[in-house]
Design an enzyme around this catalytic site. Structure first.
Site, PDB file in Angstrom:
ATOM      1  N   PHE A  63      -1.721   8.285   4.241  1.00  0.00           N
ATOM      2  CA  PHE A  63      -2.557   8.840   5.325  1.00  0.00           C
ATOM      3  C   PHE A  63      -3.809   9.606   4.870  1.00  0.00           C
ATOM      4  CE2 PHE A  63       1.504   9.543   8.132  1.00  0.00           C
ATOM      5  CZ  PHE A  63       1.590   8.180   8.383  1.00  0.00           C
ATOM      6  N   ASN A 122       4.958   6.026   3.255  1.00  0.00           N
ATOM      7  CA  ASN A 122       4.260   6.701   2.159  1.00  0.00           C
ATOM      8  C   ASN A 122       4.073   8.200   2.333  1.00  0.00           C
ATOM      9  OD1 ASN A 122       3.902   4.131   0.888  1.00  0.00           O
ATOM     10  ND2 ASN A 122       2.348   3.711   2.447  1.00  0.00           N
ATOM     11  N   THR A 123       4.660   8.769   3.402  1.00  0.00           N
ATOM     12  CA  THR A 123       4.697  10.221   3.546  1.00  0.00           C
ATOM     13  C   THR A 123       6.171  10.598   3.422  1.00  0.00           C
ATOM     14  OG1 THR A 123       2.753  10.317   4.972  1.00  0.00           O
ATOM     15  CG2 THR A 123       4.300  12.143   5.162  1.00  0.00           C
ATOM     16  N   ASN A 137       0.838  -1.204   0.000  1.00  0.00           N
ATOM     17  CA  ASN A 137       0.000   0.000   0.000  1.00  0.00           C
ATOM     18  C   ASN A 137       0.865   1.243   0.000  1.00  0.00           C
ATOM     19  OD1 ASN A 137      -0.519   1.955   2.488  1.00  0.00           O
ATOM     20  ND2 ASN A 137       0.157  -0.027   3.331  1.00  0.00           N
ATOM     21  N   ASN A 182       5.708  -1.458  11.471  1.00  0.00           N
ATOM     22  CA  ASN A 182       4.937  -0.984  10.321  1.00  0.00           C
ATOM     23  C   ASN A 182       5.279  -1.841   9.080  1.00  0.00           C
ATOM     24  OD1 ASN A 182       3.419   0.855   8.637  1.00  0.00           O
ATOM     25  ND2 ASN A 182       3.801   2.398  10.206  1.00  0.00           N
ATOM     26  N   LYS A 224       5.568   3.912  17.052  1.00  0.00           N
ATOM     27  CA  LYS A 224       5.475   2.813  16.078  1.00  0.00           C
ATOM     28  C   LYS A 224       6.654   2.890  15.120  1.00  0.00           C
ATOM     29  CE  LYS A 224       2.381   0.427  12.906  1.00  0.00           C
ATOM     30  NZ  LYS A 224       1.003   0.266  12.462  1.00  0.00           N
ATOM     31  N   SER A 245       5.623   5.157   8.669  1.00  0.00           N
ATOM     32  CA  SER A 245       4.956   4.821   7.407  1.00  0.00           C
ATOM     33  C   SER A 245       5.851   5.244   6.247  1.00  0.00           C
ATOM     34  CB  SER A 245       3.599   5.514   7.309  1.00  0.00           C
ATOM     35  OG  SER A 245       2.709   4.890   8.183  1.00  0.00           O
TER      36      SER A 245
HETATM   37  C1  LIG Z   1      -3.699  -0.679   3.495  1.00  0.00           C
HETATM   38  C2  LIG Z   1      -2.890  -0.435   4.733  1.00  0.00           C
HETATM   39  C3  LIG Z   1      -2.937   0.795   5.353  1.00  0.00           C
HETATM   40  C4  LIG Z   1      -2.191   1.039   6.512  1.00  0.00           C
HETATM   41  N1  LIG Z   1      -2.267   2.265   7.111  1.00  0.00           N
HETATM   42  C5  LIG Z   1      -1.555   2.486   8.242  1.00  0.00           C
HETATM   43  C6  LIG Z   1      -1.650   3.728   8.920  1.00  0.00           C
HETATM   44  O1  LIG Z   1      -2.398   4.633   8.519  1.00  0.00           O
HETATM   45  N2  LIG Z   1      -0.907   3.912  10.033  1.00  0.00           N
HETATM   46  C7  LIG Z   1      -0.074   2.935  10.531  1.00  0.00           C
HETATM   47  O2  LIG Z   1       0.565   3.155  11.564  1.00  0.00           O
HETATM   48  N3  LIG Z   1       0.007   1.736   9.933  1.00  0.00           N
HETATM   49  C8  LIG Z   1      -0.700   1.494   8.816  1.00  0.00           C
HETATM   50  N4  LIG Z   1      -0.612   0.277   8.204  1.00  0.00           N
HETATM   51  C9  LIG Z   1       0.314  -0.731   8.755  1.00  0.00           C
HETATM   52  C10 LIG Z   1      -0.373  -1.718   9.687  1.00  0.00           C
HETATM   53  O3  LIG Z   1      -0.917  -1.084  10.809  1.00  0.00           O
HETATM   54  C11 LIG Z   1       0.630  -2.784  10.161  1.00  0.00           C
HETATM   55  O4  LIG Z   1       1.642  -2.178  10.932  1.00  0.00           O
HETATM   56  C12 LIG Z   1       1.301  -3.508   8.992  1.00  0.00           C
HETATM   57  O5  LIG Z   1       0.389  -3.697   7.933  1.00  0.00           O
HETATM   58  C13 LIG Z   1       1.825  -4.904   9.417  1.00  0.00           C
HETATM   59  O6  LIG Z   1       0.795  -5.704   9.925  1.00  0.00           O
HETATM   60  P1  LIG Z   1      -0.006  -6.806   9.037  1.00  0.00           P
HETATM   61  O7  LIG Z   1       1.042  -7.657   8.386  1.00  0.00           O
HETATM   62  O8  LIG Z   1      -0.878  -7.531  10.032  1.00  0.00           O
HETATM   63  O9  LIG Z   1      -0.786  -6.056   8.032  1.00  0.00           O
HETATM   64  C14 LIG Z   1      -1.366   0.013   7.056  1.00  0.00           C
HETATM   65  C15 LIG Z   1      -1.335  -1.247   6.424  1.00  0.00           C
HETATM   66  C16 LIG Z   1      -2.083  -1.476   5.291  1.00  0.00           C
HETATM   67  C17 LIG Z   1      -2.032  -2.846   4.647  1.00  0.00           C
END
Ligand SMILES: Cc1cc2nc3c(=O)[nH]c(=O)nc-3n(C[C@H](O)[C@H](O)[C@H](O)COP(=O)(O)O)c2cc1C
Length: 333
Positions: A117, A184-185, A113, A246, A217, A182
């Protein structure tokens, strides 16, 4: 099985973000939410955890990013979650990156992704949370609020941006997560250095009269030296815990090379290794929320054994379906 055999193949034919918005819209309907979550939650005193004086009915939470605006906050407990982290919320509402920005990789049980944000901003989300409080819809599970930097704010000005979000939202939070990880910023991950992190944490802790637990985080792509510096800085500013991790920028385990962060199974091992190292380094004194690649009971067990006190799921919820939390909790019991 019904989700795996019938629902998932249908959902996976559609654009991931369209499905996500449709699901979030339906989950705001109490009747639909109750039906969709039927039999998903289990209560058992052996699953309880207490951290920072807060009772968590079980160790499995919803990771940040799934419910960025807190739209479905009242219903996550029905899906069995023991806490829900909303956000990332930024001070200024923003659209995020152009679509498409979510890509499934089913063969790797992964997602890439580059959302950037998208969220309604701290004021609007605070209003929504106030509405839940006033109408008796506030959930019984602890609520974490994840805050990040607005795109329009420069890195130099970022401490004020984080502080603004904190001041608007802290009263609704059982804990606040500072997201500096993250991918993506632009530049956000550079805020994980000692100087940048201190500039963010110092004003927040000065304003933190209610002593809300502050968590940081982190990214899975940091060197151990960088993590040690983060741990020292967190200790200096009396942070309550760390969320690891993350999404990763490492695409070696996935066939798709789209720009963005990888989540799901490919990040599991990396995240667990980091959790184990942090737990050993801090001798278990710093509570860790373990996140990254949890799809099954064994993945939760791995994270807890590595030293996590709580865990969170995002991608596993999509690949394994809404029953995943109950399945894992049953095995944990
Ligand atoms: C589509 C998407 C959007 C996400 N948006 C955020 C976010 O806004 N803030 C954040 O701290 N992590 C975000 N994450 C990261 C998740 O919170 C998590 O840390 C990461 O995906 C690893 O966990 P998972 O393997 O269970 O997905 C996002 C993940 C995905 C897939």
């Amino acid at each position: 099985m019904f989700y795996q055999k019938v629902i998932k193949p249908i959902l996976f034919r559609c654009d991931p973000e369209t499905i996500h918005h449709a699901a979030m819209a339906m989950l705001q309907n109490r009747f639909f939410a109750s039906v969709a979550s039927l039999g998903c939650s289990i209560q058992d005193p052996r699953l309880k955890r207490t951290l920072w004086g807060i009772d968590f009915p079980n160790p499995i939470g919803l990771a940040a990013g799934f419910d960025k605006n807190g739209l479905a906050l009242p219903i996550w407990e029905k899906f069995g979650f023991g806490h829900a982290e909303i956000g990332t919320v930024t001070l200024h509402g923003q659209e995020g990156n152009p679509r498409p920005r979510i890509f499934r990789i089913p063969e790797a049980e992964a997602i890439i992704n580059r959302m950037g944000f998208p969220n309604e901003g701290a004021d609007r989300i605070a209003q929504r949370l106030e509405g839940y409080k006033n109408s008796g819809m506030w959930p019984r599970i602890p609520v974490g609020i994840n805050i990040g930097k607005s795109k329009v704010t420069s890195l130099e000005e970022s401490p004020n941006d984080y502080l603004g979000s904190f001041q608007r939202l802290e009263r609704y939070a059982d804990y606040v997560a500072i997201n500096v990880s993250s991918p993506n910023t632009p530049g956000l991950r550079s805020l994980q250095t000692r100087e940048s992190l201190s500039r963010i944490l110092d004003p927040i802790q000065n304003a933190n009269s209610r002593r809300v637990p502050i968590l940081v985080k982190i990214a899975p792509d940091l060197s151990w030296e960088e993590i040690e510096v983060i741990l020292e800085t967190m200790e200096q500013f009396q942070c309550a815990g760390i969320i690891a991790t993350n999404t990763t920028l490492d695409k070696s385990a996935v066939p798709l090379k789209e720009e963005g962060g990888v989540s799901g199974s490919p990040v599991r091992e990396k995240s667990t290794r980091i959790i184990r190292s942090i737990s050993q380094k801090t001798i278990g004194r710093l509570p860790i929320i373990g996140v990254g690649g949890i799809q099954h009971f064994e993945d939760v067990q791995e994270k807890l054994q590595a030293g996590a006190s709580l865990v969170q799921i995002y991608t596993g919820f999509i690949y394994q379906g809404p029953q995943v939390v109950r399945r894992v909790l049953n095995r944990l019991v």
